[in-house]
Write an enzyme that holds these catalytic residues in place. Structure first.
Site, PDB file in Angstrom:
ATOM      1  N   ASP A 196      -4.612   3.656  -1.792  1.00 57.01           N
ATOM      2  CA  ASP A 196      -5.647   3.990  -0.810  1.00 57.01           C
ATOM      3  C   ASP A 196      -6.161   5.407  -1.023  1.00 57.01           C
ATOM      4  O   ASP A 196      -5.469   6.382  -0.730  1.00 57.01           O
ATOM      5  CB  ASP A 196      -5.077   3.863   0.602  1.00 57.01           C
ATOM      6  CG  ASP A 196      -4.964   2.410   1.031  1.00 57.01           C
ATOM      7  OD1 ASP A 196      -5.961   1.677   0.898  1.00 57.01           O
ATOM      8  OD2 ASP A 196      -3.884   2.014   1.493  1.00 57.01           O
ATOM      9  N   HIS A 233      -8.350   1.252  -3.920  1.00 58.17           N
ATOM     10  CA  HIS A 233      -9.254   1.032  -2.792  1.00 58.17           C
ATOM     11  C   HIS A 233      -9.896   2.372  -2.435  1.00 58.17           C
ATOM     12  O   HIS A 233      -9.255   3.239  -1.866  1.00 58.17           O
ATOM     13  CB  HIS A 233      -8.416   0.462  -1.627  1.00 58.17           C
ATOM     14  CG  HIS A 233      -9.160   0.283  -0.352  1.00 58.17           C
ATOM     15  ND1 HIS A 233      -8.530   0.076   0.859  1.00 58.17           N
ATOM     16  CD2 HIS A 233     -10.492   0.263  -0.072  1.00 58.17           C
ATOM     17  CE1 HIS A 233      -9.433  -0.053   1.816  1.00 58.17           C
ATOM     18  NE2 HIS A 233     -10.631   0.064   1.280  1.00 58.17           N
ATOM     19  N   SER A 282       2.832  -0.725   6.103  1.00 57.84           N
ATOM     20  CA  SER A 282       4.012  -0.537   6.947  1.00 57.84           C
ATOM     21  C   SER A 282       4.945  -1.745   6.934  1.00 57.84           C
ATOM     22  O   SER A 282       6.165  -1.577   7.043  1.00 57.84           O
ATOM     23  CB  SER A 282       3.589  -0.176   8.375  1.00 57.84           C
ATOM     24  OG  SER A 282       2.453  -0.891   8.749  1.00 57.84           O
ATOM     25  N   MET A 325     -11.615  -5.850   5.352  1.00 53.22           N
ATOM     26  CA  MET A 325     -10.754  -4.962   6.146  1.00 53.22           C
ATOM     27  C   MET A 325     -10.428  -5.658   7.465  1.00 53.22           C
ATOM     28  O   MET A 325     -11.328  -6.158   8.154  1.00 53.22           O
ATOM     29  CB  MET A 325     -11.461  -3.636   6.447  1.00 53.22           C
ATOM     30  CG  MET A 325     -11.701  -2.727   5.250  1.00 53.22           C
ATOM     31  SD  MET A 325     -10.236  -2.287   4.303  1.00 53.22           S
ATOM     32  CE  MET A 325      -9.192  -1.489   5.537  1.00 53.22           C
ATOM     33  N   ASP A 368      -6.806  -6.466   4.166  1.00 50.25           N
ATOM     34  CA  ASP A 368      -6.135  -5.169   4.234  1.00 50.25           C
ATOM     35  C   ASP A 368      -6.126  -4.637   5.660  1.00 50.25           C
ATOM     36  O   ASP A 368      -7.186  -4.374   6.235  1.00 50.25           O
ATOM     37  CB  ASP A 368      -6.886  -4.193   3.305  1.00 50.25           C
ATOM     38  CG  ASP A 368      -6.231  -2.823   3.206  1.00 50.25           C
ATOM     39  OD1 ASP A 368      -5.128  -2.620   3.737  1.00 50.25           O
ATOM     40  OD2 ASP A 368      -6.853  -1.948   2.561  1.00 50.25           O
ATOM     41  N   GLY A 369      -4.921  -4.455   6.187  1.00 48.61           N
ATOM     42  CA  GLY A 369      -4.773  -3.823   7.497  1.00 48.61           C
ATOM     43  C   GLY A 369      -4.041  -4.696   8.495  1.00 48.61           C
ATOM     44  O   GLY A 369      -4.503  -5.786   8.819  1.00 48.61           O
ATOM     45  N   GLY A 393      -8.579   4.063   7.376  1.00 48.04           N
ATOM     46  CA  GLY A 393      -8.199   5.446   7.651  1.00 48.04           C
ATOM     47  C   GLY A 393      -6.705   5.626   7.847  1.00 48.04           C
ATOM     48  O   GLY A 393      -6.147   6.625   7.416  1.00 48.04           O
ATOM     49  N   MET A 449      -8.661   8.245   0.063  1.00 53.95           N
ATOM     50  CA  MET A 449      -9.469   8.659   1.224  1.00 53.95           C
ATOM     51  C   MET A 449      -9.954  10.081   1.020  1.00 53.95           C
ATOM     52  O   MET A 449      -9.207  10.930   0.525  1.00 53.95           O
ATOM     53  CB  MET A 449      -8.614   8.594   2.492  1.00 53.95           C
ATOM     54  CG  MET A 449      -8.000   7.231   2.750  1.00 53.95           C
ATOM     55  SD  MET A 449      -7.182   7.187   4.359  1.00 53.95           S
ATOM     56  CE  MET A 449      -6.416   5.560   4.282  1.00 53.95           C
ATOM     57  N   SER A 456       0.846  -1.189   0.000  1.00 52.20           N
ATOM     58  CA  SER A 456       0.000   0.000   0.000  1.00 52.20           C
ATOM     59  C   SER A 456       0.881   1.240   0.000  1.00 52.20           C
ATOM     60  O   SER A 456       1.654   1.460   0.937  1.00 52.20           O
ATOM     61  CB  SER A 456      -0.894   0.008   1.242  1.00 52.20           C
ATOM     62  OG  SER A 456      -1.405   1.312   1.426  1.00 52.20           O
ATOM     63  N   GLY A 499      -2.653   3.679   8.186  1.00 55.98           N
ATOM     64  CA  GLY A 499      -1.739   2.540   8.125  1.00 55.98           C
ATOM     65  C   GLY A 499      -1.172   2.280   9.513  1.00 55.98           C
ATOM     66  O   GLY A 499      -1.370   3.076  10.440  1.00 55.98           O
ATOM     67  N   GLY A 500      -0.520   1.153   9.659  1.00 53.02           N
ATOM     68  CA  GLY A 500       0.200   0.867  10.899  1.00 53.02           C
ATOM     69  C   GLY A 500      -0.657   0.436  12.075  1.00 53.02           C
ATOM     70  O   GLY A 500      -0.185   0.443  13.218  1.00 53.02           O
ATOM     71  N   HIS A 537      -1.280  -1.233  -4.315  1.00 58.70           N
ATOM     72  CA  HIS A 537      -2.534  -0.906  -3.631  1.00 58.70           C
ATOM     73  C   HIS A 537      -2.578   0.609  -3.368  1.00 58.70           C
ATOM     74  O   HIS A 537      -1.701   1.155  -2.692  1.00 58.70           O
ATOM     75  CB  HIS A 537      -2.603  -1.690  -2.324  1.00 58.70           C
ATOM     76  CG  HIS A 537      -3.884  -1.551  -1.566  1.00 58.70           C
ATOM     77  ND1 HIS A 537      -5.013  -2.289  -1.865  1.00 58.70           N
ATOM     78  CD2 HIS A 537      -4.216  -0.758  -0.515  1.00 58.70           C
ATOM     79  CE1 HIS A 537      -5.988  -1.958  -1.025  1.00 58.70           C
ATOM     80  NE2 HIS A 537      -5.536  -1.037  -0.195  1.00 58.70           N
ATOM     81  N   MET A 546     -11.962   4.635  -0.351  1.00 61.08           N
ATOM     82  CA  MET A 546     -12.588   4.858   0.964  1.00 61.08           C
ATOM     83  C   MET A 546     -13.231   6.229   0.903  1.00 61.08           C
ATOM     84  O   MET A 546     -12.750   7.215   1.492  1.00 61.08           O
ATOM     85  CB  MET A 546     -11.501   4.788   2.061  1.00 61.08           C
ATOM     86  CG  MET A 546     -11.047   3.364   2.328  1.00 61.08           C
ATOM     87  SD  MET A 546      -9.460   3.287   3.186  1.00 61.08           S
ATOM     88  CE  MET A 546      -8.369   3.397   1.782  1.00 61.08           C
TER      89      MET A 546
END
Ligand code: DX5
Ligand code: ZN
Length: 221
Positions: free
Chosen positions: A35, A66, A204, A142, A181-182, A147, A37, A8, A149-150, A33, A68
């Site tokens: 993201d 993706h 990450s 998810m 994802d996540g 919202g 937002m 990501s 990363g990490g 990927h 969001m």
């Protein structure tokens, strides 16, 4: 089934995105990927179609976008024109608009010749998107609240992955892409694949690694 690792770019340095994309491709990534937002569906704002358009010529890898965002259907054209290979939209964002909005948006994505997928948050039963499984090229579960990363992987999602794979098999789509994802790490990737996922997003864990190529190989297994 082919296991794919999707770094990501949310975890990359946005001032050096081109280098980041080339670096993960060189390190053996399978997908990029992206993201997106909007500051409304989720708190932060990341980037829009322009970023996807600018990284498109830098890599041969598929761009996994993706979204969001609220009202995802209104943005599909921009991301399709920018060169997205697959676009995923959130069940939650669609549900707020109308019961048919998710199915309509998936069809709309396909009308551009782009692959499509539905996403559920950790607290939403995967059964809620069973009705659109036949339309989806991929489903995305998810394993953190979207919202940031990490964050830490939510282990209850493993059971949902199993259900998703079982349902895909039951409708004659045993090889359907199931993406997680996540909070994916070198340590939990095995359990995630064992549960039935075959596309692992890692922000990450890849961009924070000393050796990205080792991290990607280790996650792929
Ligand atoms: C979270 C994003 C994820 C995120 C994953 O809202 O959708 O793709 O970048 O980052 P890690 O792998 O660090 O949890
Ligand atoms: Zn994501």
């Amino acid at each position: 089934m082919q296991i794919k690792v999707a770094p990501s770019i949310l975890s990359a340095d946005f001032s050096a995105m081109g280098e980041a994309v080339r670096a993960v491709e060189g390190a053996g990534a399978d997908l990029i990927h992206c993201d997106v937002m909007d500051g409304s569906f989720v708190e932060p704002i990341t980037f829009g179609g322009q970023m996807v358009k600018n990284i498109r010529p830098l890599t041969k890898l598929a761009l996994d976008v993706h979204l969001m965002i609220e009202h995802p259907k209104t943005q599909i054209k921009f991301f399709a024109d920018a060169g997205a290979d697959i676009i995923t939209v959130h069940y939650g964002a669609c549900r707020r608009i109308s019961p048919d909005y998710l199915a309509e948006t998936l069809e709309y994505i396909k009308s551009f010749g782009v692959k499509c997928g539905a996403v559920v948050n950790p607290d939403v039963p995967v059964e809620n998107i069973f009705p659109v499984f036949p339309q989806c090229d991929m489903v995305l579960l998810m394993s953190v609240f979207p919202g940031y990363g990490g964050q830490k992987f939510i282990p209850e999602v493993l059971e949902k992955i199993k259900k998703a794979r079982e349902y895909a098999v039951s409708i004659g789509r045993p090889d359907m892409d199931i993406e997680v994802d996540g909070g994916v790490t070198l340590n939990n990737a095995e359990a995630i694949k064992k549960a039935g996922a075959n596309v692992l997003v890692a922000g990450s864990a890849v961009f924070g690694a000393d050796d990205m190529s080792y991290a990607i190989r280790k996650i792929r297994g």
